[in-house]
Design a protein around this motif. Structure first.
Motif, PDB file in Angstrom:
ATOM      1  N   GLN A   1      47.947 -47.926  66.189  1.00  0.00           N
ATOM      2  CA  GLN A   1      48.720 -46.816  66.732  1.00  0.00           C
ATOM      3  C   GLN A   1      48.504 -45.576  65.879  1.00  0.00           C
ATOM      4  O   GLN A   1      48.628 -45.621  64.667  1.00  0.00           O
ATOM      5  CB  GLN A   1      50.212 -47.182  66.754  1.00  0.00           C
ATOM      6  CG  GLN A   1      51.108 -46.111  67.308  1.00  0.00           C
ATOM      7  CD  GLN A   1      50.860 -45.844  68.774  1.00  0.00           C
ATOM      8  OE1 GLN A   1      50.636 -46.760  69.538  1.00  0.00           O
ATOM      9  NE2 GLN A   1      50.892 -44.590  69.162  1.00  0.00           N
ATOM     10  N   GLN A   2      48.151 -44.466  66.512  1.00  0.00           N
ATOM     11  CA  GLN A   2      47.893 -43.224  65.796  1.00  0.00           C
ATOM     12  C   GLN A   2      49.209 -42.545  65.409  1.00  0.00           C
ATOM     13  O   GLN A   2      50.198 -42.641  66.124  1.00  0.00           O
ATOM     14  CB  GLN A   2      47.056 -42.273  66.656  1.00  0.00           C
ATOM     15  CG  GLN A   2      45.681 -42.820  66.997  1.00  0.00           C
ATOM     16  CD  GLN A   2      44.788 -42.925  65.770  1.00  0.00           C
ATOM     17  OE1 GLN A   2      44.507 -41.940  65.133  1.00  0.00           O
ATOM     18  NE2 GLN A   2      44.351 -44.131  65.445  1.00  0.00           N
ATOM     19  N   MET A   3      49.179 -41.867  64.267  1.00  0.00           N
ATOM     20  CA  MET A   3      50.362 -41.137  63.796  1.00  0.00           C
ATOM     21  C   MET A   3      50.616 -39.932  64.701  1.00  0.00           C
ATOM     22  O   MET A   3      49.677 -39.287  65.151  1.00  0.00           O
ATOM     23  CB  MET A   3      50.144 -40.661  62.357  1.00  0.00           C
ATOM     24  CG  MET A   3      50.074 -41.769  61.342  1.00  0.00           C
ATOM     25  SD  MET A   3      49.613 -41.201  59.694  1.00  0.00           S
ATOM     26  CE  MET A   3      51.059 -40.308  59.201  1.00  0.00           C
ATOM     27  N   SER A   4      51.890 -39.635  64.918  1.00  0.00           N
ATOM     28  CA  SER A   4      52.237 -38.443  65.698  1.00  0.00           C
ATOM     29  C   SER A   4      51.999 -37.214  64.834  1.00  0.00           C
ATOM     30  O   SER A   4      51.797 -37.305  63.624  1.00  0.00           O
ATOM     31  CB  SER A   4      53.707 -38.506  66.131  1.00  0.00           C
ATOM     32  OG  SER A   4      54.544 -38.321  65.004  1.00  0.00           O
ATOM     33  N   GLU A   5      52.067 -36.049  65.460  1.00  0.00           N
ATOM     34  CA  GLU A   5      51.857 -34.811  64.708  1.00  0.00           C
ATOM     35  C   GLU A   5      52.937 -34.627  63.649  1.00  0.00           C
ATOM     36  O   GLU A   5      52.651 -34.208  62.527  1.00  0.00           O
ATOM     37  CB  GLU A   5      51.828 -33.615  65.660  1.00  0.00           C
ATOM     38  CG  GLU A   5      51.425 -32.333  64.973  1.00  0.00           C
ATOM     39  CD  GLU A   5      51.177 -31.183  65.932  1.00  0.00           C
ATOM     40  OE1 GLU A   5      51.461 -30.051  65.524  1.00  0.00           O
ATOM     41  OE2 GLU A   5      50.704 -31.424  67.056  1.00  0.00           O
ATOM     42  N   ASN A   6      54.180 -34.979  63.978  1.00  0.00           N
ATOM     43  CA  ASN A   6      55.269 -34.844  63.004  1.00  0.00           C
ATOM     44  C   ASN A   6      55.084 -35.807  61.836  1.00  0.00           C
ATOM     45  O   ASN A   6      55.328 -35.440  60.683  1.00  0.00           O
ATOM     46  CB  ASN A   6      56.623 -35.065  63.673  1.00  0.00           C
ATOM     47  CG  ASN A   6      57.003 -33.928  64.603  1.00  0.00           C
ATOM     48  OD1 ASN A   6      56.526 -32.807  64.446  1.00  0.00           O
ATOM     49  ND2 ASN A   6      57.838 -34.216  65.576  1.00  0.00           N
ATOM     50  N   GLU A   7      54.662 -37.033  62.120  1.00  0.00           N
ATOM     51  CA  GLU A   7      54.405 -38.002  61.049  1.00  0.00           C
ATOM     52  C   GLU A   7      53.257 -37.527  60.160  1.00  0.00           C
ATOM     53  O   GLU A   7      53.304 -37.681  58.940  1.00  0.00           O
ATOM     54  CB  GLU A   7      54.068 -39.376  61.640  1.00  0.00           C
ATOM     55  CG  GLU A   7      55.217 -40.056  62.331  1.00  0.00           C
ATOM     56  CD  GLU A   7      54.786 -41.291  63.108  1.00  0.00           C
ATOM     57  OE1 GLU A   7      55.614 -42.220  63.201  1.00  0.00           O
ATOM     58  OE2 GLU A   7      53.651 -41.332  63.615  1.00  0.00           O
ATOM     59  N   THR A   8      52.244 -36.939  60.785  1.00  0.00           N
ATOM     60  CA  THR A   8      51.107 -36.418  60.026  1.00  0.00           C
ATOM     61  C   THR A   8      51.550 -35.284  59.118  1.00  0.00           C
ATOM     62  O   THR A   8      51.182 -35.237  57.937  1.00  0.00           O
ATOM     63  CB  THR A   8      49.996 -35.932  60.983  1.00  0.00           C
ATOM     64  OG1 THR A   8      49.624 -37.012  61.841  1.00  0.00           O
ATOM     65  CG2 THR A   8      48.781 -35.459  60.217  1.00  0.00           C
ATOM     66  N   ARG A   9      52.360 -34.372  59.655  1.00  0.00           N
ATOM     67  CA  ARG A   9      52.865 -33.255  58.838  1.00  0.00           C
ATOM     68  C   ARG A   9      53.686 -33.780  57.653  1.00  0.00           C
ATOM     69  O   ARG A   9      53.565 -33.268  56.536  1.00  0.00           O
ATOM     70  CB  ARG A   9      53.713 -32.311  59.683  1.00  0.00           C
ATOM     71  CG  ARG A   9      52.928 -31.474  60.661  1.00  0.00           C
ATOM     72  CD  ARG A   9      53.868 -30.546  61.443  1.00  0.00           C
ATOM     73  NE  ARG A   9      53.240 -29.987  62.605  1.00  0.00           N
ATOM     74  CZ  ARG A   9      52.451 -28.918  62.596  1.00  0.00           C
ATOM     75  NH1 ARG A   9      52.201 -28.305  61.464  1.00  0.00           N
ATOM     76  NH2 ARG A   9      51.915 -28.469  63.719  1.00  0.00           N
TER      77      ARG A   9
ATOM     78  N   ASN B   1      44.929 -44.869  60.922  1.00  0.00           N
ATOM     79  CA  ASN B   1      45.813 -44.457  62.014  1.00  0.00           C
ATOM     80  C   ASN B   1      46.016 -42.946  62.068  1.00  0.00           C
ATOM     81  O   ASN B   1      47.091 -42.461  62.373  1.00  0.00           O
ATOM     82  CB  ASN B   1      47.157 -45.182  61.928  1.00  0.00           C
ATOM     83  CG  ASN B   1      47.806 -45.058  60.573  1.00  0.00           C
ATOM     84  OD1 ASN B   1      47.265 -44.441  59.672  1.00  0.00           O
ATOM     85  ND2 ASN B   1      48.965 -45.656  60.431  1.00  0.00           N
TER      86      ASN B   1
ATOM     87  N   LYS C   1      41.902 -33.648  63.463  1.00  0.00           N
ATOM     88  CA  LYS C   1      43.165 -32.965  63.758  1.00  0.00           C
ATOM     89  C   LYS C   1      43.951 -32.732  62.476  1.00  0.00           C
ATOM     90  O   LYS C   1      44.594 -31.700  62.309  1.00  0.00           O
ATOM     91  CB  LYS C   1      43.996 -33.796  64.737  1.00  0.00           C
ATOM     92  CG  LYS C   1      43.417 -33.872  66.125  1.00  0.00           C
ATOM     93  CD  LYS C   1      44.257 -34.719  67.040  1.00  0.00           C
ATOM     94  CE  LYS C   1      43.609 -34.848  68.404  1.00  0.00           C
ATOM     95  NZ  LYS C   1      44.309 -35.797  69.261  1.00  0.00           N
TER      96      LYS C   1
END
Length: 150
Positions: free
Chosen positions: A95-103, A135, A140
């Protein structure tokens, strides 16, 4: 292991007569086998799943680029075929990390390393890749790191 899941899915696709999935899985296995051959000269691989994920992420990236080019050229049927392959490949990716999780991960690494400007981008990217490569879409993430360090 992801490699075992791929083999089991190929068997299931063959039994079900799902030609599209079987073809995509065959391409995945061929790419993984090529990567295994390349890795032989580099010594033992520490994490097999990481190697497989790296290969699958590269395949997804290539197909997304192809989809964009097919759409520019008005070849919607070829783009649809590539999208079907992407869907099959993504079933095996974590499962890929969401943008908020990445931030949040970027901010944590930034604080931990004491990074303050663009000159620290390489260190932050290296640490991000070492922790979250499986993940996270690094292309991006690069833009998000650049924005966080500006």
């Amino acid at each position: 292991m992801i490699r075992d899941d791929i083999k089991q899915s190929q068997i299931a696709a063959m039994k079900a007569g799902d030609k599209e999935s079987r073809a995509a899985i065959g391409l995945m296995q061929a790419a993984i086998k090529n990567r295994d051959i390349e890795a032989r000269t580099q010594g033992p691989v520490a994490d097999d799943d990481a190697l497989v994920v790296e290969v699958l992420q590269k395949m997804v990236k290539q197909r997304r680029e192809s989809i964009a080019m097919y759409r520019q050229g008005g070849r919607e049927e070829l783009a649809a075929g590539e999208e079907a392959e992407v869907a099959v490949i993504e079933r095996f990716l974590p499962q890929q990390m969401s943008e908020n999780e990445t931030r949040a991960a970027i901010e944590a690494i930034k604080a931990e390393l004491g990074a303050s400007g663009r000159k620290d981008m390489g260190r932050v990217m290296a640490e991000l890749k070492s922790r979250h490569a499986a993940n996270l879409d690094m292309s991006k993430a690069s833009g998000l790191v650049k924005a966080a360090l500006s």
